[in-house]
Design an enzyme around this catalytic site. Structure first.
Site, mmCIF file in Angstrom:
data_model
loop_
_atom_site.group_PDB
_atom_site.id
_atom_site.type_symbol
_atom_site.label_atom_id
_atom_site.label_comp_id
_atom_site.label_asym_id
_atom_site.label_seq_id
_atom_site.Cartn_x
_atom_site.Cartn_y
_atom_site.Cartn_z
ATOM 1 N N PRO A 86 0.824 -1.218 0.000
ATOM 2 C CA PRO A 86 0.000 0.000 0.000
ATOM 3 C C PRO A 86 0.857 1.266 0.000
ATOM 4 O O PRO A 86 0.359 2.355 -0.301
ATOM 5 C CB PRO A 86 -0.831 -0.113 1.284
ATOM 6 C CG PRO A 86 -0.157 -1.135 2.119
ATOM 7 C CD PRO A 86 0.601 -2.040 1.198
ATOM 8 N N GLU A 113 3.060 -6.293 9.012
ATOM 9 C CA GLU A 113 3.275 -4.847 9.079
ATOM 10 C C GLU A 113 4.086 -4.354 7.894
ATOM 11 O O GLU A 113 4.016 -3.202 7.510
ATOM 12 C CB GLU A 113 4.005 -4.487 10.382
ATOM 13 C CG GLU A 113 3.106 -4.481 11.599
ATOM 14 C CD GLU A 113 1.837 -3.670 11.382
ATOM 15 O OE1 GLU A 113 1.952 -2.459 11.171
ATOM 16 O OE2 GLU A 113 0.744 -4.262 11.411
ATOM 17 N N ARG A 151 -4.171 -9.653 -19.922
ATOM 18 C CA ARG A 151 -5.182 -9.382 -20.953
ATOM 19 C C ARG A 151 -4.672 -8.460 -22.060
ATOM 20 O O ARG A 151 -5.279 -8.366 -23.115
ATOM 21 C CB ARG A 151 -6.473 -8.855 -20.334
ATOM 22 C CG ARG A 151 -6.362 -7.515 -19.669
ATOM 23 C CD ARG A 151 -7.636 -7.154 -18.928
ATOM 24 N NE ARG A 151 -8.749 -6.846 -19.824
ATOM 25 C CZ ARG A 151 -8.849 -5.742 -20.542
ATOM 26 N NH1 ARG A 151 -7.882 -4.836 -20.503
ATOM 27 N NH2 ARG A 151 -9.891 -5.534 -21.313
ATOM 28 N N ASP A 166 -11.115 -0.226 -24.074
ATOM 29 C CA ASP A 166 -11.243 -0.168 -22.615
ATOM 30 C C ASP A 166 -11.407 1.238 -22.086
ATOM 31 O O ASP A 166 -10.890 2.188 -22.654
ATOM 32 C CB ASP A 166 -9.948 -0.671 -21.953
ATOM 33 C CG ASP A 166 -9.815 -2.160 -22.003
ATOM 34 O OD1 ASP A 166 -10.832 -2.820 -22.229
ATOM 35 O OD2 ASP A 166 -8.687 -2.634 -21.795
HETATM 36 N N1 ADE Z 1 -1.001 -4.889 0.195
HETATM 37 C C1 ADE Z 1 -1.911 -4.429 1.079
HETATM 38 N N2 ADE Z 1 -2.624 -3.429 0.564
HETATM 39 C C2 ADE Z 1 -2.154 -3.225 -0.700
HETATM 40 C C3 ADE Z 1 -2.488 -2.320 -1.742
HETATM 41 N N3 ADE Z 1 -3.432 -1.396 -1.606
HETATM 42 N N4 ADE Z 1 -1.798 -2.411 -2.893
HETATM 43 C C4 ADE Z 1 -0.814 -3.323 -3.043
HETATM 44 N N5 ADE Z 1 -0.467 -4.205 -2.100
HETATM 45 C C5 ADE Z 1 -1.126 -4.158 -0.935
#
Ligand code: ADE
Length: 224
Positions: A86, A113, A151, A166
């Protein structure tokens, strides 16, 4: 192209890879997607892949050793190593198009974490996020990237045009689609689509695509 997914939860990936277009792409050998358990490269009696953080704090951190061993076993000079996290840069359609030209992707899935920083500093080429939310682990994110890339490989989609149409490919969201019946619960298919007039249909679709983009993603129109 070859994609290797490295995760602590390979079973999460299996279903998605065994269905529909991804299944076909793999059968036709247009995409070789393999899923590996990072724990297979862990050593010691308990095959530990995570540990408590130096400096204290909540949760566990993924250890360096099994990840380095796994990537070093799989990579070639052409490989691109991508960490799903994330905290990464936001994955977009243009990244999918770029990766579809690569010959080998290694998608490393974070968990807990986080991951020991030395993996990011010395092993990973790019850190990618699939959006501004936190998933329990990176396996689902790796599947999202795999699907979006596979794809776009020539020959994977039956109709080559369908990837070109797309949402995002021309910077607009896609226009509305209709199929039979012509009337459902009193809601009719727009007459223009039944007219057979290709110029008018193209004009209508462009207008609708613009309207949808204005409503759902006005940010895409900035600077247009
Ligand atoms: N792992 C946890 N959340 C994530 C996200 N939003 N994008 C990529 N990997 C992740």
């Amino acid at each position: 192209m070859q994609i290797d997914i490295l995760t602590l939860f390979p079973k999460i990936c299996e279903g998605a890879l065994a269905e529909s277009i991804m299944k076909r792409a793999r059968e036709k050998r247009l995409a070789e997607v393999r899923v590996h358990n990072i724990r297979d490269w862990a050593t010691g009696k308990h095959l530990v892949a995570d540990d408590t953080p130096y400096g204290g704090g909540q949760g566990m951190v993924m250890k360096c050793e099994p990840i380095f061993a796994a990537v070093e076993a799989l990579r070639t000079p052409e490989s691109k190593v991508i960490l799903m996290t994330p905290a990464g840069r936001r994955f977009q359609q243009c990244d999918a198009a770029r990766f579809a030209l690569d010959s080998h992707l290694i998608l490393l899935c974070g968990h807990y974490e986080g991951i020991d920083q030395r993996v990011i500093d010395h092993l990973v080429d790019e850190e990618l996020s699939i959006g501004d939310y936190v998933l329990t682990n990176g396996a689902i994110a790796a599947l999202v990237v795999t699907d979006a890339v596979v794809r776009l490989i020539p020959g994977v989609l039956g109709d080559e045009q369908s990837a070109a149409d797309d949402s995002f490919s021309d910077g607009l969201l896609e226009y509305p689609h209709y199929t039979r019946p012509v009337e459902f619960r009193g809601w009719r298919v727009p007459d223009v689509l039944l007219s057979g007039h290709h110029g008018e249909i193209a004009k209508w679709r462009r207008q609708k695509a613009l309207k949808k983009t204005e409503k759902n993603r006005p940010d895409l129109l900035d600077g247009k």
